[in-house]
Write a protein that holds these residues in place. Structure first.
Motif, mmCIF file in Angstrom:
data_model
loop_
_atom_site.group_PDB
_atom_site.id
_atom_site.type_symbol
_atom_site.label_atom_id
_atom_site.label_comp_id
_atom_site.label_asym_id
_atom_site.label_seq_id
_atom_site.Cartn_x
_atom_site.Cartn_y
_atom_site.Cartn_z
ATOM 1 N N UNK A 26 0.816 -1.200 0.000
ATOM 2 C CA UNK A 26 0.000 0.000 0.000
ATOM 3 C C UNK A 26 0.854 1.257 0.000
ATOM 4 N N UNK A 27 1.914 1.236 0.770
ATOM 5 C CA UNK A 27 2.754 2.419 0.947
ATOM 6 C C UNK A 27 4.038 2.325 0.148
ATOM 7 N N UNK A 28 4.524 3.465 -0.266
ATOM 8 C CA UNK A 28 5.838 3.540 -0.883
ATOM 9 C C UNK A 28 6.877 3.759 0.211
ATOM 10 N N UNK A 29 8.134 3.727 -0.163
ATOM 11 C CA UNK A 29 9.198 3.915 0.836
ATOM 12 C C UNK A 29 9.188 5.330 1.417
ATOM 13 N N UNK A 30 8.563 6.305 0.662
ATOM 14 C CA UNK A 30 8.526 7.683 1.146
ATOM 15 C C UNK A 30 7.387 7.928 2.107
ATOM 16 N N UNK A 31 6.418 6.984 2.194
ATOM 17 C CA UNK A 31 5.233 7.235 3.016
ATOM 18 C C UNK A 31 5.380 6.662 4.410
#
Length: 342
Positions: free
Chosen positions: A337-342
């Motif tokens: 669901x999330x990227x590494x930036x989130x």
């Protein structure tokens, strides 16, 4: 438990309630039963292959299966501007120079444009306020990317998303008051509604055809050009995390930014995986949140799970498998669901 699926006719009443709650500025979700019914009908015809490309679109709903109620919507248009003009302003520059007077000035301009005609579009994202928690907003928005990853051949090379521009609590848009009202002599809410229900001929007939010099506008109006409505900033951040960027196009009504990307560079297209299912009797699942979908075109189903992902399979409970209408060993599409930036 929440599930994303294609909109059906039985959802009309719930979608109408959401449209009433959405307020001014969400052009593609007017509180009009006839228009909303046609959106659902167009989705069904698209899935059956009965629509020309110019009319194809998908409307997704987020359903609370315990309450049997639709609590959110999101959508994808396959190709905008093929049956009626698709307008926006391009934020450009003009240079005014005179060597003899030692004058060299770069001026920002707004020029009426149809440059994004033919693009696929992410649109109509709205979630009931009571459900704006527990990652529900990300699920509703990002599942569109997973659908595109599975069926990218149905879409155009470029994808865009028009973000809601600034308007105050009473629905007043400073940008519209400064520009649009001068040509249309109607308030922002009326113009926005007419556009949402498909009455767009007035745009072509009345919009200025020559560049508008941004420097001639007040500082307050200049400040909202390309600005996202405070309520839409989380949605904008979600889209940017998936690869969309502002490239200098804004909405002609409220000057909200248009985000865009090439579909082949979307995170979901590059990183989603197909993994076989392993059923588990456990109802407690820990780990990172993942989007999972059954990749069944006409009966698309998607949910959010938490999993410690194994490289060879994905564990689902029997309830989750039932919601997705899948069986053990069948492959499903999965994406963090999330990227590494989130």
């Amino acid at each position: 438990m929440l599930i994303v699926r294609h909109a059906e006719f039985r959802d009309l009443d719930d979608i109408f309630i959401l449209a009433e709650k959405s307020g001014v500025g969400l052009t593609s979700l007017p509180a009009n039963r006839e228009i909303l019914f046609s959106r659902i009908e167009r989705t069904r015809k698209t899935l059956l292959g009965e629509c020309p490309r110019s009319e194809q679109g998908y409307l997704f709903v987020l359903e609370d299966i315990e309450d049997k109620r639709v609590v959110g919507v999101s959508a994808i248009e396959v190709a905008v501007g093929l049956s009626e003009p698709f307008y926006n302003y391009h934020v450009g520059k003009q240079v005014h120079a005179c060597k003899n007077l030692n004058v060299y000035k770069i001026l920002n301009t707004l020029f009426l444009s149809n440059d994004l005609t033919g693009s696929s579009e992410l649109c109509t994202l709205f979630l009931d306020e009571a459900y704006r928690k527990n990652l529900n907003g990300k699920l509703l928005s990002k599942i569109r990317f997973l659908f595109i990853a599975a069926f990218h051949e149905f879409f155009q090379p470029k994808i865009i998303a028009e973000m809601r521009g600034y308007s105050d609590e009473s629905g007043r848009s400073p940008f519209w008051d400064a520009i649009g009202y001068q040509f249309f002599n109607m308030d922002f809410a009326t113009a926005d509604y007419l556009s949402g229900v498909g009455q767009k001929a007035f745009i072509a007939e009345l919009m200025p055809r020559f560049p508008i010099y941004v420097d001639l506008l007040s500082a307050d109006v200049q400040g909202v050009i390309g600005a996202v409505h405070p309520h839409s900033k989380p949605a904008s951040h979600v889209l940017e995390s998936e690869g969309l960027r502002y490239q200098g196009y804004v909405d002609i009504f409220d000057a909200g930014p248009t985000l865009e990307a090439e579909i082949c560079y979307l995170r979901a297209v590059k990183e989603s995986q197909l993994l076989p299912i392993k059923l588990t009797n456990s109802t407690q699942q820990d780990g990172a949140p993942y989007l999972v979908a059954n990749d069944t075109y006409q009966e698309y189903r998607a949910i959010l799970i938490h999993s410690s992902l194994d490289a060879e399979y994905i564990e689902l409970s029997h309830q989750q498998a039932s919601l997705l209408n899948v069986e053990e060993g069948q492959k499903i599409r999965i994406l963090p669901l999330n990227t590494t930036e989130q």
